[in-house]
Scaffold this motif. Structure first.
Motif, PDB file in Angstrom:
ATOM      1  N   LEU A   1       6.812  -3.786  11.402  1.00  0.00           N
ATOM      2  CA  LEU A   1       5.369  -3.735  11.184  1.00  0.00           C
ATOM      3  C   LEU A   1       4.707  -3.988  12.529  1.00  0.00           C
ATOM      4  O   LEU A   1       4.884  -5.053  13.115  1.00  0.00           O
ATOM      5  CB  LEU A   1       4.938  -4.814  10.185  1.00  0.00           C
TER       6      LEU A   1
ATOM      7  N   GLU B   1       1.118  -3.765  15.089  1.00  0.00           N
ATOM      8  CA  GLU B   1      -0.286  -4.157  14.978  1.00  0.00           C
ATOM      9  C   GLU B   1      -1.127  -3.303  15.917  1.00  0.00           C
ATOM     10  O   GLU B   1      -0.804  -3.162  17.103  1.00  0.00           O
ATOM     11  CB  GLU B   1      -0.458  -5.629  15.360  1.00  0.00           C
TER      12      GLU B   1
ATOM     13  N   ASN C   1       2.739   4.854  10.730  1.00  0.00           N
ATOM     14  CA  ASN C   1       2.369   5.145   9.334  1.00  0.00           C
ATOM     15  C   ASN C   1       2.699   6.588   8.962  1.00  0.00           C
ATOM     16  O   ASN C   1       1.956   7.248   8.249  1.00  0.00           O
ATOM     17  CB  ASN C   1       0.891   4.846   9.074  1.00  0.00           C
TER      18      ASN C   1
ATOM     19  N   ASP D   1      -5.086  -4.142  12.325  1.00  0.00           N
ATOM     20  CA  ASP D   1      -4.432  -3.484  11.192  1.00  0.00           C
ATOM     21  C   ASP D   1      -2.932  -3.420  11.434  1.00  0.00           C
ATOM     22  O   ASP D   1      -2.475  -3.192  12.559  1.00  0.00           O
ATOM     23  CB  ASP D   1      -4.976  -2.068  10.983  1.00  0.00           C
ATOM     24  N   ARG D   2      -2.163  -3.604  10.365  1.00  0.00           N
ATOM     25  CA  ARG D   2      -0.702  -3.487  10.440  1.00  0.00           C
ATOM     26  C   ARG D   2      -0.305  -2.048  10.155  1.00  0.00           C
ATOM     27  O   ARG D   2      -0.920  -1.375   9.314  1.00  0.00           O
ATOM     28  CB  ARG D   2      -0.034  -4.418   9.427  1.00  0.00           C
TER      29      ARG D   2
ATOM     30  N   ASN E   1       3.280   0.786   9.910  1.00  0.00           N
ATOM     31  CA  ASN E   1       4.720   0.995   9.871  1.00  0.00           C
ATOM     32  C   ASN E   1       5.140   1.757  11.120  1.00  0.00           C
ATOM     33  O   ASN E   1       4.549   2.791  11.446  1.00  0.00           O
ATOM     34  CB  ASN E   1       5.105   1.812   8.630  1.00  0.00           C
TER      35      ASN E   1
ATOM     36  N   ASP F   1       3.378   6.764   4.115  1.00  0.00           N
ATOM     37  CA  ASP F   1       3.094   5.967   5.317  1.00  0.00           C
ATOM     38  C   ASP F   1       4.347   5.758   6.153  1.00  0.00           C
ATOM     39  O   ASP F   1       4.602   4.667   6.672  1.00  0.00           O
ATOM     40  CB  ASP F   1       2.447   4.615   4.954  1.00  0.00           C
TER      41      ASP F   1
ATOM     42  N   THR G   1       7.169  -3.373   4.936  1.00  0.00           N
ATOM     43  CA  THR G   1       6.277  -2.243   5.199  1.00  0.00           C
ATOM     44  C   THR G   1       4.854  -2.578   4.751  1.00  0.00           C
ATOM     45  O   THR G   1       4.627  -3.546   4.029  1.00  0.00           O
ATOM     46  CB  THR G   1       6.734  -0.965   4.460  1.00  0.00           C
ATOM     47  N   THR G   2       3.935  -1.728   5.129  1.00  0.00           N
ATOM     48  CA  THR G   2       2.536  -1.912   4.728  1.00  0.00           C
ATOM     49  C   THR G   2       2.332  -1.682   3.237  1.00  0.00           C
ATOM     50  O   THR G   2       1.318  -2.104   2.680  1.00  0.00           O
ATOM     51  CB  THR G   2       1.601  -0.951   5.489  1.00  0.00           C
TER      52      THR G   2
ATOM     53  N   ARG H   1       1.264  -4.474   1.035  1.00  0.00           N
ATOM     54  CA  ARG H   1      -0.074  -5.019   1.258  1.00  0.00           C
ATOM     55  C   ARG H   1      -1.191  -4.109   0.757  1.00  0.00           C
ATOM     56  O   ARG H   1      -2.341  -4.523   0.679  1.00  0.00           O
ATOM     57  CB  ARG H   1      -0.268  -5.264   2.762  1.00  0.00           C
ATOM     58  N   LYS H   2      -0.865  -2.871   0.472  1.00  0.00           N
ATOM     59  CA  LYS H   2      -1.889  -1.898   0.042  1.00  0.00           C
ATOM     60  C   LYS H   2      -2.324  -2.184  -1.388  1.00  0.00           C
ATOM     61  O   LYS H   2      -1.536  -2.635  -2.213  1.00  0.00           O
ATOM     62  CB  LYS H   2      -1.344  -0.474   0.134  1.00  0.00           C
TER      63      LYS H   2
END
Length: 196
Positions: A9, A11, A40, A75-76, A78, A137, A163-164, A167-168
């Motif tokens: 991940l 940033e 992503n 923002d994070r 992948n 992503d 992975t993101t 969090r989505k």
């Protein structure tokens, strides 16, 4: 070419209309000018590396087909380096060429995993099959179910954490890349039909 196995991940450090700077210690450990890194699920070309931050130029076409332009510092994302001939193919063949943007319409937690349902943009459902591969992503996943323009995948704890996608939320947008083989087969069949 990528495998859809997210390495870390990252940033977002800086984002503008023409470039993106991303912190990723793993992907920058051996990154060089001209290397490809999936952000992503979008294949971007490295134009500079300073410490653990790489910068990539972003074209208008990328902004048009993706939500990369909505990324903001902090923002994070992948990240995955391009595959080599000696890379294990733990996922599937992923080009890093986004076909469209889907929306999360449902999240259903279970004891050991989570099911997530997405709504595809118009025209992509024909390339998605149950038990087939799909990239969300930049993450290689297996389609558990498809009905109309909606499909569901199961996310194991590792995917949720690494992975993101963990969090989505419902309503969030994600990049979709369908299986390139389906698109090639469609074109070959169309060409064969025009020959007869």
């Amino acid at each position: 070419m990528f495998t859809g196995i997210v390495e870390e991940l990252g940033e977002v450090v800086k984002a503008s209309e023409a470039f993106l700077a991303v912190r990723g210690p793993i992907v920058t450990s051996d990154a060089a000018l001209g290397d490809s890194i999936s952000v992503n699920g979008v294949c971007l070309t490295v134009v500079s590396v300073e410490g653990d931050v790489f910068t990539a130029d972003v074209m208008e076409e990328t902004y048009r087909r993706s939500v990369i332009g909505k990324l903001e510092p902090g923002d994070r994302v992948n990240l995955e380096r391009a595959a080599t001939l000696t890379t294990r193919l733990g996922g599937h063949l992923v080009q890093g060429h986004v076909d469209g943007v889907a929306e999360i319409v449902k999240r259903t937690p279970a004891a050991e995993w989570e099911e997530v349902t997405f709504r595809l943009p118009e025209g992509l459902a024909k390339y998605v099959v149950e038990k087939g591969s799909i990239t969300i992503d930049g993450t290689s996943l297996t389609v558990a179910h498809i009905e109309g323009d909606e499909f569901t995948v199961g996310l194991i704890p590792t995917t949720l954490e690494a992975t993101t996608l963990g969090r989505k939320q419902v309503g969030d947008q994600v990049h979709i890349e369908t299986d390139v083989v389906a698109k090639h087969v469609e074109k070959l069949l169309q060409s064969a039909g025009s020959l007869s």
